[in-house]
Design an enzyme around this catalytic site. Structure first.
Site, PDB file in Angstrom:
ATOM      1  N   GLY A 131       0.804  -1.213   0.000  1.00  0.00           N
ATOM      2  CA  GLY A 131       0.000   0.000   0.000  1.00  0.00           C
ATOM      3  C   GLY A 131       0.835   1.259   0.000  1.00  0.00           C
ATOM      4  N   ALA A 132       1.909   1.260  -0.802  1.00  0.00           N
ATOM      5  CA  ALA A 132       2.887   2.354  -0.740  1.00  0.00           C
ATOM      6  C   ALA A 132       2.639   3.466  -1.743  1.00  0.00           C
ATOM      7  CB  ALA A 132       4.300   1.791  -0.934  1.00  0.00           C
ATOM      8  N   ASN A 133       1.520   3.440  -2.443  1.00  0.00           N
ATOM      9  CA  ASN A 133       1.279   4.486  -3.441  1.00  0.00           C
ATOM     10  C   ASN A 133       0.666   5.746  -2.833  1.00  0.00           C
ATOM     11  OD1 ASN A 133      -1.062   2.358  -3.583  1.00  0.00           O
ATOM     12  ND2 ASN A 133      -1.995   4.311  -4.128  1.00  0.00           N
ATOM     13  N   ILE A 136       0.545   6.884   4.511  1.00  0.00           N
ATOM     14  CA  ILE A 136       1.708   6.532   5.321  1.00  0.00           C
ATOM     15  C   ILE A 136       2.683   5.670   4.521  1.00  0.00           C
ATOM     16  CG2 ILE A 136       2.446   5.255   7.366  1.00  0.00           C
ATOM     17  CD1 ILE A 136      -0.234   6.068   8.639  1.00  0.00           C
ATOM     18  N   TYR A 293     -12.638  -3.472  11.487  1.00  0.00           N
ATOM     19  CA  TYR A 293     -11.313  -2.843  11.438  1.00  0.00           C
ATOM     20  C   TYR A 293     -10.552  -3.101  12.733  1.00  0.00           C
ATOM     21  CZ  TYR A 293      -7.749   0.814  11.102  1.00  0.00           C
ATOM     22  OH  TYR A 293      -6.553   1.498  11.073  1.00  0.00           O
TER      23      TYR A 293
END
Length: 352
Positions: A131-133, A136, A293
């Site tokens: 999820g680096a696009n 954080i 969550y």
């Protein structure tokens, strides 16, 4: 003096002059370190004075900093057509006088990623961030890449991943960054990513399990599991299992699992105290987004603790981390109510 002679440090008179066999070098971000060629080791402190230093100012006109194939920084003098591993600014170093923290911890809620990484040279380290696009994950990828690490952005959308790569390269054209496809909502995609990564024959020093969804409507993945549970926990669990052998071979290595303080506000046990699997992947009737969550984040912590217990004897550590309360990122985009709450809290919380 006998101790100095034994250490080979008695041959020079000046406190600043290096003993025989020592060399002064600099990192990409200007911190000075010292290489002992006799013992083949490096250190941040001057071997005689014990001081830490950094270079002052920019490179002289006509000079450029480069990195060789071994990750070593060297300098190109375009005017005189020559290269050297000696930083031309070493004649103008300043002493680093760190102020001792007044509290127990060195960093706090106001610390930035670049402050924490100051003086770190991560050349040769390989990092995978899910999820680096954006959010954080992107800030983590950028910070590590700007300090020399080879960073792989594992993203559900390859197009958005490549866009993030270009943004990092825009800050430093020599950054080693690459995007690869990883959809945590598909266990087959997780398997394909692991196979593609292993085919590169790279080590893996840091695996950051960052990707997550928050406040999404109930849905099932292609594997028949509730999406929040699979994306936030199970997909990462499977990814670590598939890459465990690479992590062990690359030790010392680490796994970082991004969890949340909200893990405290839930339970995954039934009335008899046993694990209730129906709570992990609930039916639509039993589903509440916030609880899902919280449960996934509790699973993150339990997994990280057990992973550390099993792998730390093999040189692989695992830690879970709470990134901060209501940081304004794209995680709240699924429902306008959450977006409103995050917007109202934004002036009082930490920025990306």
């Amino acid at each position: 003096m006998a101790a100095l002679k034994y250490a080979g440090l008695e041959d020079t008179d000046s406190e600043e002059e290096l003993p025989p066999g020592w060399e002064e070098r600099t990192t990409k971000d200007g911190w000075v370190y010292y290489a002992n060629h006799l013992e083949e080791k490096t250190q941040w402190e001057h071997p005689k004075s014990g001081k830490r230093k950094r270079v002052a100012g920019d490179l002289p006109y006509g000079w450029e900093q480069e990195t060789d194939e071994n990750g070593q920084v060297y300098f190109v003098d375009h005017i005189n057509k020559r290269t050297t591993y000696l930083d031309p600014r070493l004649a103008f170093t300043v002493e680093d006088n760190p102020v001792k923290p007044t509290t127990r911890q060195k960093y706090d809620g106001n610390s930035t990623a670049m402050e924490i990484l100051q003086g770190r040279d991560l050349s040769g380290k390989v990092v995978v961030i899910t999820g680096a696009n954006s959010g954080i994950g992107f800030e983590t990828a950028k910070s590590l890449a700007l300090h020399g690490a080879c960073v792989i952005l594992a993203c559900r959308s390859l197009a958005r991943g490549n866009d993030a790569v270009q943004r990092i390269l825009g800050e430093w054209h020599k950054a080693k960054v690459e995007a690869m496809t990883l959809d945590l909502a598909s266990l087959q995609s997780v398997q394909h990513f692991a196979e593609a990564f292993k085919s590169k024959n790279l080590p893996l020093h840091i695996l950051i399990c960052n990707a997550a969804v928050f406040g999404v409507p109930w849905s099932l993945t292609e594997d028949g599991l509730e999406s929040t549970f699979q994306v936030n926990h199970l997909g990462h669990f499977y990814l670590v299992q598939l890459l465990e052998d690479v992590l062990r071979q690359s030790s010392p290595a680490r796994v970082v699992v991004v969890s949340s303080e909200s893990h405290r506000f839930t339970e995954i046990k039934d009335s008899s105290g046993k694990l209730d699997f129906s709570l992990l992947s609930p039916s639509q009737k039993e589903y509440w987004a916030m609880l899902a969550y919280n449960r996934s984040k509790l699973c993150n912590i339990l997994f990280s603790n057990e992973l550390n217990r099993r792998l730390s004897p093999h040189g692989v550590t695992s830690n879970s981390v709470h990134p901060g309360n209501m940081i304004y990122s794209s995680i709240h985009r699924s429902w306008w109510v959450y977006t409103l709450l995050f917007t109202l809290a934004r002036p009082f919380t930490k920025s990306m």
